[in-house]
Design an enzyme around this catalytic site. Structure first.
Site, PDB file in Angstrom:
ATOM      1  CG  PHE A 136      44.349  53.336  39.918  1.00  0.00           C
ATOM      2  CD1 PHE A 136      43.265  53.208  38.936  1.00  0.00           C
ATOM      3  CD2 PHE A 136      44.452  52.421  40.671  1.00  0.00           C
ATOM      4  CE1 PHE A 136      42.306  52.142  38.690  1.00  0.00           C
ATOM      5  CE2 PHE A 136      43.812  50.915  40.640  1.00  0.00           C
ATOM      6  CZ  PHE A 136      42.689  50.918  39.818  1.00  0.00           C
ATOM      7  CG  HIS A 143      39.290  46.411  52.711  1.00  0.00           C
ATOM      8  ND1 HIS A 143      38.951  47.485  53.529  1.00  0.00           N
ATOM      9  CD2 HIS A 143      38.591  45.149  53.058  1.00  0.00           C
ATOM     10  CE1 HIS A 143      37.911  46.963  54.340  1.00  0.00           C
ATOM     11  NE2 HIS A 143      37.757  45.553  54.118  1.00  0.00           N
ATOM     12  CB  CYS A 246      42.423  49.845  35.718  1.00  0.00           C
ATOM     13  SG  CYS A 246      40.987  50.964  35.583  1.00  0.00           S
ATOM     14  CD  GLU A 371      49.031  47.590  38.908  1.00  0.00           C
ATOM     15  OE1 GLU A 371      48.290  46.917  38.415  1.00  0.00           O
ATOM     16  OE2 GLU A 371      49.203  48.984  38.860  1.00  0.00           O
ATOM     17  CG  HIS A 374      55.144  35.601  43.835  1.00  0.00           C
ATOM     18  ND1 HIS A 374      55.388  35.894  42.567  1.00  0.00           N
ATOM     19  CD2 HIS A 374      55.562  34.442  44.381  1.00  0.00           C
ATOM     20  CE1 HIS A 374      56.241  34.362  41.936  1.00  0.00           C
ATOM     21  NE2 HIS A 374      56.213  33.899  43.052  1.00  0.00           N
ATOM     22  CG  PHE A 391      41.003  34.639  45.806  1.00  0.00           C
ATOM     23  CD1 PHE A 391      42.151  35.486  45.828  1.00  0.00           C
ATOM     24  CD2 PHE A 391      40.839  34.180  44.749  1.00  0.00           C
ATOM     25  CE1 PHE A 391      43.016  35.691  44.696  1.00  0.00           C
ATOM     26  CE2 PHE A 391      41.442  34.373  43.420  1.00  0.00           C
ATOM     27  CZ  PHE A 391      42.519  35.057  43.509  1.00  0.00           C
TER      28      PHE A 391
HETATM   29  C1  LIG Z   1      55.088  51.200  46.191  1.00  0.00           C
HETATM   30  C2  LIG Z   1      53.635  50.663  46.084  1.00  0.00           C
HETATM   31  C3  LIG Z   1      52.852  51.452  45.144  1.00  0.00           C
HETATM   32  C4  LIG Z   1      51.524  51.003  45.150  1.00  0.00           C
HETATM   33  N1  LIG Z   1      50.742  51.949  44.344  1.00  0.00           N
HETATM   34  C5  LIG Z   1      49.426  51.831  44.326  1.00  0.00           C
HETATM   35  C6  LIG Z   1      48.558  52.476  43.430  1.00  0.00           C
HETATM   36  O1  LIG Z   1      48.985  53.508  42.826  1.00  0.00           O
HETATM   37  N2  LIG Z   1      46.980  52.282  43.632  1.00  0.00           N
HETATM   38  C7  LIG Z   1      46.587  51.449  44.400  1.00  0.00           C
HETATM   39  O2  LIG Z   1      45.459  51.483  44.516  1.00  0.00           O
HETATM   40  N3  LIG Z   1      47.521  50.624  45.026  1.00  0.00           N
HETATM   41  C8  LIG Z   1      48.897  50.900  44.883  1.00  0.00           C
HETATM   42  N4  LIG Z   1      49.680  50.084  45.802  1.00  0.00           N
HETATM   43  C9  LIG Z   1      48.941  48.988  46.813  1.00  0.00           C
HETATM   44  C10 LIG Z   1      49.288  47.446  46.373  1.00  0.00           C
HETATM   45  O3  LIG Z   1      48.326  47.136  45.257  1.00  0.00           O
HETATM   46  C11 LIG Z   1      49.032  46.743  47.448  1.00  0.00           C
HETATM   47  O4  LIG Z   1      50.044  46.746  48.363  1.00  0.00           O
HETATM   48  C12 LIG Z   1      48.805  45.241  47.167  1.00  0.00           C
HETATM   49  O5  LIG Z   1      47.592  44.936  46.459  1.00  0.00           O
HETATM   50  C13 LIG Z   1      48.703  44.303  48.289  1.00  0.00           C
HETATM   51  O6  LIG Z   1      48.018  44.731  49.428  1.00  0.00           O
HETATM   52  P1  LIG Z   1      48.314  44.864  50.825  1.00  0.00           P
HETATM   53  O7  LIG Z   1      49.834  45.609  50.909  1.00  0.00           O
HETATM   54  O8  LIG Z   1      47.291  45.529  51.546  1.00  0.00           O
HETATM   55  O9  LIG Z   1      48.727  43.414  51.329  1.00  0.00           O
HETATM   56  P2  LIG Z   1      47.658  42.278  51.948  1.00  0.00           P
HETATM   57  O10 LIG Z   1      46.490  42.100  51.051  1.00  0.00           O
HETATM   58  O11 LIG Z   1      47.322  42.604  53.295  1.00  0.00           O
HETATM   59  O12 LIG Z   1      48.669  40.691  51.683  1.00  0.00           O
HETATM   60  C14 LIG Z   1      49.742  40.643  52.647  1.00  0.00           C
HETATM   61  C15 LIG Z   1      50.123  39.288  52.390  1.00  0.00           C
HETATM   62  O13 LIG Z   1      48.773  38.219  52.481  1.00  0.00           O
HETATM   63  C16 LIG Z   1      48.894  37.619  51.356  1.00  0.00           C
HETATM   64  N5  LIG Z   1      47.447  37.290  51.205  1.00  0.00           N
HETATM   65  C17 LIG Z   1      46.237  38.083  51.128  1.00  0.00           C
HETATM   66  N6  LIG Z   1      45.107  37.657  50.915  1.00  0.00           N
HETATM   67  C18 LIG Z   1      45.371  36.225  50.441  1.00  0.00           C
HETATM   68  C19 LIG Z   1      44.967  34.824  50.206  1.00  0.00           C
HETATM   69  N7  LIG Z   1      43.343  35.080  50.001  1.00  0.00           N
HETATM   70  N8  LIG Z   1      45.617  33.782  50.057  1.00  0.00           N
HETATM   71  C20 LIG Z   1      46.781  33.735  50.603  1.00  0.00           C
HETATM   72  N9  LIG Z   1      47.593  34.884  50.546  1.00  0.00           N
HETATM   73  C21 LIG Z   1      46.966  36.107  50.886  1.00  0.00           C
HETATM   74  C22 LIG Z   1      49.219  38.312  50.160  1.00  0.00           C
HETATM   75  O14 LIG Z   1      49.844  37.753  49.112  1.00  0.00           O
HETATM   76  C23 LIG Z   1      50.351  39.101  50.922  1.00  0.00           C
HETATM   77  O15 LIG Z   1      51.616  37.995  50.877  1.00  0.00           O
HETATM   78  C24 LIG Z   1      51.142  50.052  45.780  1.00  0.00           C
HETATM   79  C25 LIG Z   1      51.779  49.330  46.756  1.00  0.00           C
HETATM   80  C26 LIG Z   1      53.079  49.760  46.958  1.00  0.00           C
HETATM   81  C27 LIG Z   1      54.168  49.065  47.782  1.00  0.00           C
END
Ligand SMILES: Cc1cc2nc3c(=O)[nH]c(=O)nc-3n(C[C@H](O)[C@H](O)[C@H](O)COP(=O)(O)OP(=O)(O)OC[C@H]3O[C@@H](n4cnc5c(N)ncnc54)[C@H](O)[C@@H]3O)c2cc1C
Length: 392
Positions: A136, A143, A246, A371, A374, A391
Site C-alpha cells: 500500500f 509527506h 483503509c 498508520e 502517537h 494540525f
Molecule cells: C516500518 C514502517 C512501515 C511502514 N509501512 C507503510 C506502508 O506500508 N505504507 C505507507 O504508506 N506508509 C508506511 N509507513 C509510513 C508511516 O505511516 C509514516 O512513517 C508515518 O505516517 C509518519 O510519517 P513520517 O515518518 O514522514 O513522519 P513525519 O510526518 O515527518 O512526523 C515526524 C514527527 O512530527 C510530528 N508531527 C507531524 N505533523 C505534526 C503536527 N501537525 N502536529 C504535531 N506534530 C506533528 C509527528 O507526530 C512525528 O513525531 C511505514 C513506516 C514505518 C516506520
C-alpha cells in the site's frame, strides 16, 4: 528464542464476551504462531528477513482478508474475529501482523470497497490465497503525517494514465506482486489504483538498516512514467477519504495487535519474576516488581475492554475514525510501556533473543509511528472533542 511457553491472560473474564467461533479462531491462530512462528522469528529478526513460508500459513489460517466476503476468497468473519487474529499474530511478532494487516486492510479492503467488480474478481481470490502479495503506497519522502500534500501524480493519456513519483516506507514492497497506490490527477484529486509488478518504470527498492520490524520487508515504490491502464483505477472513490478509509481498518487491527505484543511481554515477565531468585527469594516477591506486574495487567485489561467494545461498534458500523484513533494510540503506547517494564524485570536477559521482549519493544517503535503517529492520533481526538483542527 527459548521454547514458547506463552499462556494468555484474561483478568476480567473477557472470554465470556466472545462466541465459541471467536475462541476457536483465536486458538487456531495461536497454535500456528507457536508451531511455525516462534521457533524461527528470532533468527528472522536477527537476519532481517521475512520468512516467506509464513505466507502459505497465513493464508491457511485465514489471515488474509478475514472480513472480506467468502465469494471473493475472504473469510466472511466479523470484526472481533479479525481483531483476535491480529492480536495472536502480533503476539508472535509485529512484523508478521504488519504483513497480514497490509494484505487485508490496505490492499484487499480498498479493492473490495472502491474497486470495480472486475478488479475484485481479478485480485481478491489470489490475495486471499497468498498467491499474490500486496502493498500500500501512501507515504512519500516529504509527506508522511500530511499525505494530502503528496506529489505522486497521474496524467491522462487517452487510453491510459502516466504515473510519476515515489513512495517511501512501504511494508511488503520488496516482494509484493501488486501495489495499491495513491496519486493526484491533473485536477489535484487523489485517486487510487492497482499496479502490478513488471509494469515498465515501476521498481521497489528495499529499505535496509532498520532496528525495528526486522522480520517485515520494507521498501520504496518508484514510478518513472508508468503506464497505468484505465481499468486499474478505482472507480468508486476520489480524494483523501480513500486512503483514510483503509487506514481506519488497519488502525483498528493494530489496536488489537498491540494487546498481543503486550500480553507476550507480560506473560514472559510474570513467569520470569516467579522463577528468578535474588537475595534468596523470587524477584516476584519484591514490592517494586509487583508494582510493575500489577500496573501491566491493569493497563492490558483496560485495553482489552476498550478494544472489545470498539469491535462491537465496528460490527454495527458505528465505530468512528476518532474512536479507532483513540484505541490505536492508547494500546500501542500501553504495549510499549509494558515492553519497557518487562525488559526491566528480565534484567540483562531482557536484551537477549532468549526472550521476546526486546524484539517486541523495538517493533513497537514502528507501530507507534506508522498508520498515524502517537501525536497525530492525539490531535484527532483533540479535534473530535473540541471541533477545532490543530494540525495546521
Ligand atoms: C516500518 C514502517 C512501515 C511502514 N509501512 C507503510 C506502508 O506500508 N505504507 C505507507 O504508506 N506508509 C508506511 N509507513 C509510513 C508511516 O505511516 C509514516 O512513517 C508515518 O505516517 C509518519 O510519517 P513520517 O515518518 O514522514 O513522519 P513525519 O510526518 O515527518 O512526523 C515526524 C514527527 O512530527 C510530528 N508531527 C507531524 N505533523 C505534526 C503536527 N501537525 N502536529 C504535531 N506534530 C506533528 C509527528 O507526530 C512525528 O513525531 C511505514 C513506516 C514505518 C516506520
Amino acid at each position: 528464542m527459548a521454547q514458547d511457553r506463552f499462556q494468555s491472560h484474561d483478568y476480567y473474564l473477557m472470554d465470556e464476551l466472545l462466541t465459541e467461533e471467536h475462541k476457536l479462531i483465536r486458538s487456531s491462530v495461536r497454535d500456528w504462531v507457536k508451531k511455525e512462528v516462534s521457533p524461527v522469528v528470532e533468527e528472522a529478526c536477527q537476519k532481517a528477513t521475512f520468512p516467506k513460508q509464513w505466507i502459505k500459513g497465513l493464508a491457511e489460517i485465514g489471515g488474509f482478508g478475514p472480513y472480506i466476503p467468502e465469494e471473493y476468497g475472504g473469510g466472511g468473519l466479523d470484526q472481533v474475529s479479525y481483531g483476535l487474529i491480529m492480536q495472536e499474530l502480533e503476539r508472535g511478532d509485529s512484523g508478521l501482523r504488519s504483513t497480514a494487516s497490509v494484505q487485508s486492510s490496505l490492499v484487499m479492503y480498498p479493492i473490495y470497497t472502491y474497486g470495480s467488480e472486475e478488479q475484485r474478481k481479478k485480485y481478491l481470490p489470489k490475495l486471499a490465497s497468498g498467491e499474490w502479495m500486496g502493498c500500500f503506497g501512501l507515504t512519500e519522502p516529504d509527506h508522511g503525517s500530511n499525505p494530502g500534500g503528496m506529489l505522486s501524480n497521474i496524467k491522462d493519456k487517452g487510453d491510459h494514465f502516466l504515473l510519476n513519483g515515489s513512495k517511501m516506507w512501504i511494508s511488503n514492497a520488496p516482494f509484493a506482486d501488486v501495489a495499491v497506490v495513491w496519486a493526484k490527477d491533473e485536477q489535484g484529486i487523489i485517486r487510487g489504483m492497482v499496479l502490478e509488478r513488471g509494469m515498465k518504470g515501476f521498481t521497489t527498492p528495499e529499505t535496509h538498516g532498520k532496528w525495528s520490524l526486522r522480520a517485515s520487508a520494507t521498501g520504496e515504490l518508484v514510478f518513472d512514467n508508468v503506464k497505468v491502464p484505465k481499468e486499474n483505477i478505482f472507480p468508486n472513490v476520489k480524494g483523501l477519504k480513500g486512503p483514510l478509509g483503509c487506514l481506519n481498518s488497519a488502525r483498528y487491527g493494530i489496536a488489537w495487535g498491540a494487546i498481543g505484543a503486550a500480553l507476550d511481554c507480560y506473560d514472559s515477565a510474570l513467569r520470569y519474576a516467579k522463577e528468578r531468585v535474588q537475595f534468596g527469594k523470587p524477584i516476584a516477591s519484591f514490592q517494586l516488581t509487583q508494582k510493575k506486574l500489577a500496573e501491566m495487567i491493569t493497563e492490558i485489561t483496560k485495553a482489552q475492554l476498550l478494544t472489545w467494545r470498539l469491535g462491537v461498534l465496528k460490527n454495527e458500523n458505528r465505530a468512528t475514525p476518532a474512536q479507532i484513533s483513540m484505541a490505536k494510540r492508547n494500546n500501542v503506547n500501553m504495549a510499549l510501556q509494558v515492553a519497557r517494564e518487562a525488559r526491566q524485570i528480565h534484567g540483562g536477559m531482557g536484551i537477549t533473543g532468549e526472550y521476546p521482549i526486546m524484539r517486541h519493544m523495538m517493533n513497537l517503535e514502528s507501530v507507534i509511528t506508522y498508520e498515524g503517529t502517537h501525536d497525530i492520533h492525539l490531535l484527532i481526538t483533540g479535534m473530535d472533542v473540541t471541533g477545532i483542527n490543530a494540525f495546521e
